[in-house]
Design a protein around this motif. Structure first.
Motif, short mmCIF file in Angstrom:
data_model
loop_
_atom_site.label_atom_id
_atom_site.label_comp_id
_atom_site.label_asym_id
_atom_site.label_seq_id
_atom_site.Cartn_x
_atom_site.Cartn_y
_atom_site.Cartn_z
N VAL A 256 0.84 -1.20 0.00
CA VAL A 256 0.00 0.00 0.00
C VAL A 256 0.88 1.25 0.00
CG1 VAL A 256 -1.62 1.36 1.40
CG2 VAL A 256 -2.00 -1.11 1.06
N GLU A 257 1.90 1.21 0.86
CA GLU A 257 2.82 2.34 0.95
C GLU A 257 3.55 2.56 -0.38
OE1 GLU A 257 3.32 4.50 3.15
OE2 GLU A 257 5.38 5.24 3.07
N THR A 258 3.92 1.46 -1.03
CA THR A 258 4.59 1.55 -2.33
C THR A 258 3.72 2.29 -3.33
OG1 THR A 258 5.79 -0.50 -1.97
CG2 THR A 258 5.49 0.19 -4.26
N TYR A 259 2.48 1.84 -3.48
CA TYR A 259 1.62 2.49 -4.47
C TYR A 259 1.21 3.90 -4.04
CZ TYR A 259 1.33 -0.97 -8.13
OH TYR A 259 1.64 -1.77 -9.19
N ARG A 260 1.21 4.15 -2.74
CA ARG A 260 0.95 5.52 -2.29
C ARG A 260 2.06 6.44 -2.80
NH1 ARG A 260 2.72 8.92 0.88
NH2 ARG A 260 4.14 7.56 2.02
N MET A 261 3.29 5.98 -2.66
CA MET A 261 4.41 6.80 -3.12
C MET A 261 4.39 6.96 -4.64
SD MET A 261 7.31 5.26 -0.53
CE MET A 261 8.69 6.24 -1.15
N VAL A 262 4.11 5.86 -5.34
CA VAL A 262 4.05 5.93 -6.81
C VAL A 262 2.93 6.90 -7.23
CG1 VAL A 262 3.59 4.60 -8.91
CG2 VAL A 262 5.05 3.63 -7.11
N GLY A 263 1.81 6.81 -6.55
CA GLY A 263 0.70 7.71 -6.86
C GLY A 263 1.07 9.17 -6.62
N GLU A 264 1.80 9.41 -5.55
CA GLU A 264 2.20 10.80 -5.27
C GLU A 264 3.12 11.33 -6.35
OE1 GLU A 264 3.66 11.16 -1.27
OE2 GLU A 264 1.67 10.77 -0.42
N TRP A 265 4.07 10.50 -6.77
CA TRP A 265 4.98 10.94 -7.83
C TRP A 265 4.22 11.21 -9.14
CZ3 TRP A 265 8.16 6.37 -5.77
CH2 TRP A 265 9.09 6.80 -4.81
N LEU A 266 3.34 10.29 -9.45
CA LEU A 266 2.61 10.43 -10.72
C LEU A 266 1.66 11.63 -10.66
CD1 LEU A 266 2.35 9.19 -13.50
CD2 LEU A 266 0.66 7.59 -12.58
N GLY A 267 1.07 11.86 -9.50
CA GLY A 267 0.18 13.01 -9.33
C GLY A 267 0.93 14.32 -9.53
N LEU A 268 2.15 14.38 -9.00
CA LEU A 268 2.98 15.57 -9.19
C LEU A 268 3.31 15.74 -10.67
CD1 LEU A 268 4.85 17.88 -8.33
CD2 LEU A 268 6.59 16.17 -7.73
N ALA A 269 3.65 14.64 -11.33
CA ALA A 269 3.98 14.72 -12.76
C ALA A 269 2.77 15.19 -13.57
CB ALA A 269 4.47 13.37 -13.27
N CYS A 270 1.60 14.70 -13.22
CA CYS A 270 0.38 15.12 -13.93
C CYS A 270 0.12 16.61 -13.70
CB CYS A 270 -0.82 14.29 -13.48
SG CYS A 270 -0.79 12.58 -14.05
#
Lengths: 334, 334
Positions: free
Chosen positions: A250-264
């Protein structure tokens, strides 16, 4: 009105998938040949043409259409790594067995005069979404494809952005974190290093090394245990574990989501798209990625774009988007 | 062939500059009114129209052209903070004394039916470069304007990118360094926080606080000494000191150049421009900024774009670009 037909070809590092695509987005026939068998485009295109002729000869049984002449097709669209829209070539694609400058359009010209259009696979996916999918009638949107790498296709004013080089739209290699993780491109901190399938695995492996698996993991056979070797972990495995509540996943995908959200959010400062579409393996996890992604996007988006850009999953089927996208490219030259 | 004439208006927070622009990029007449005098667009546009009529009445003496009728102008172009191309409005510009949604196009319609085109000031500068400057015949380029803030205008396929909102092209608010410096927009780490005039000053002030001025500063009256208060330091002062060899000022512009080079490299992954143009106060320092900028750009650019995008200074004169750019906008609607 009579239907029209096009060929869409998806050049992957392992297989080359192709389809006969009817103009209502139906893939009438499909074929596949192993890309890995070819180190030269001459036999490769010859074999592709044989498959095209075979599909055309069979026609469209659903519609009662008999053999279709290759020259009656609206065109051949090819989505390929490093495919260049302007030159009709694939240019030094690192993951193909065929090397160097591959002059595909010229090679197809030996067989037919119908339009032959190349672009990279992410651009093809974007244009497939525009012609056949969820981006119909959207003049400004971005497609981000997460897989082994991270690609993107950018549509501005209803046209794919190919830029001065024919190779625009590489948001996977936007440097998200200066001096960050090493990327496959040789630089550091690219979006791809954080949000590709490999990036997901790297994040999990690093987290596990730092924190160890939670003690309750042994009670959860669907979590990833300490006994699974780093090299055996896949982004899908992490996705399944995340949906089963594995805290590290869960923590992994939370971090990935945060990075991708910033990129978007950053992408919005460029073209102010009305939507950003996502597709590819790591997106299939669903909420464990999308919830933190949307939260990060909202937190990082510039005020003037707030509420004016939506994040969507691609509306096309995963096993159809590459072929439909490639076929859609033909509309760019007709 | 007979010349044509347009009006270019540059709406600044302090002054509103306008000019009668001949189609060969000559500013035939200029006027200025204090923006700060107006809290309402009705008297503001009335006074602008009076100046336009006064310029038109004088005609173009160099060409022996007498009074020009306002209705014979090709249009009125306005570059303004938060100017929206689609709506013809200025939308909640924080630095103008007029507040809220300002319906400029509609207000001008009370006086004339010629085209009235708005965009933000950086878009205007970009399009001025395209119509009158160094980007003629460039289908893909980006303009980055450094000043109090950092703006940008992006040209793709020969057209300004306005996006789905009319407000695309805000690279100054691309987050360069996640969780970095606070930015005027309320978020953190934007390019603007590092490379605007204020960003330059902040970098110098931080460096000086950390390192102190070099002991040899007292021998160099053109370096910035420890006695100059933080609040009195300007980016121009730092630029002059950098060109005089002040190590802290040189270091400041080296850092600013590295940040801007990274941002330019990132911009390439979007639209693969053939050039990025720079303009504005902090760029006037020259080599102390441009040398590290170009080095950083080369280091950070993705391989496939290497050597295919040049960094240039704007070819337009600093005191003309805003008016020429605003006048150029009219071409987008004609």
């Amino acid at each position: 009105m009579q239907n029209t037909y096009a060929i869409g070809i998806d050049v992957g590092g392992t297989n080359t998938d192709m389809g006969l695509v009817r103009d209502d987005a139906k893939i009438v026939a499909r074929r596949s040949i192993p890309t890995t068998n070819y180190t030269d485009i001459v036999p490769y295109v010859k074999d592709i043409m044989a498959e095209i002729e075979s599909m055309c000869a069979a026609g469209d049984q659903e519609k009662g259409v008999g053999a279709i002449a290759v020259d009656e097709l609206t065109g051949i669209g090819m989505g390929a790594p490093n495919g260049n829209f302007y030159t009709g070539c694939v240019e030094w694609a690192p993951n193909l067995p065929m090397k160097g400058l591959l002059e595909f359009e010229a090679e197809f010209r030996k067989y037919t005069n119908i339009p032959v259009v190349l672009s990279n696979d992410a651009n093809a996916a974007a244009y497939g979404e525009y012609v056949y999918g969820g981006a119909r009638n959207m003049d400004h949107f971005i497609m981000i494809t997460l897989g082994t790498g991270v690609g993107s296709g950018i549509v501005v004013d209803g046209k794919l952005v190919h830029g001065s080089t024919g190779t625009a739209g590489e948001l996977g290699h936007n440097i998200l974190i200066p001096n960050g993780r090493p990327c496959s491109c040789g630089r550091k901190g690219c979006l791809e290093a954080y949000t590709s399938a490999r990036g997901v695995v790297k994040t999990y492996v690093d987290l596990r090394a730092e924190k160890g698996v939670p003690p309750e993991t042994e009670k959860h056979p669907d979590w990833i245990g300490a006994q699974v070797a780093d090299a055996d972990i896949t982004s899908k495995m992490i996705g399944d574990a995340a949906n089963a509540g594995d805290p590290l996943a869960v923590e992994t995908y939370r971090m990935v989501g945060e990075w991708l959200g910033l990129a978007c959010a950053n992408a919005c400062t460029f073209s102010a798209p009305s939507a950003i579409f996502l597709m590819g393996g790591p997106t299939k996890v669903g909420a464990p990625l999308l919830d933190p992604l949307r939260k990060s996007f909202e937190e990082n988006i510039l005020n003037i774009y707030k509420g004016r850009c939506q994040i969507y999953m691609s509306h096309l089927k995963a096993n159809e988007v590459a072929i439909l996208g490639a076929a859609a490219l033909i509309k760019l030259k007709s």
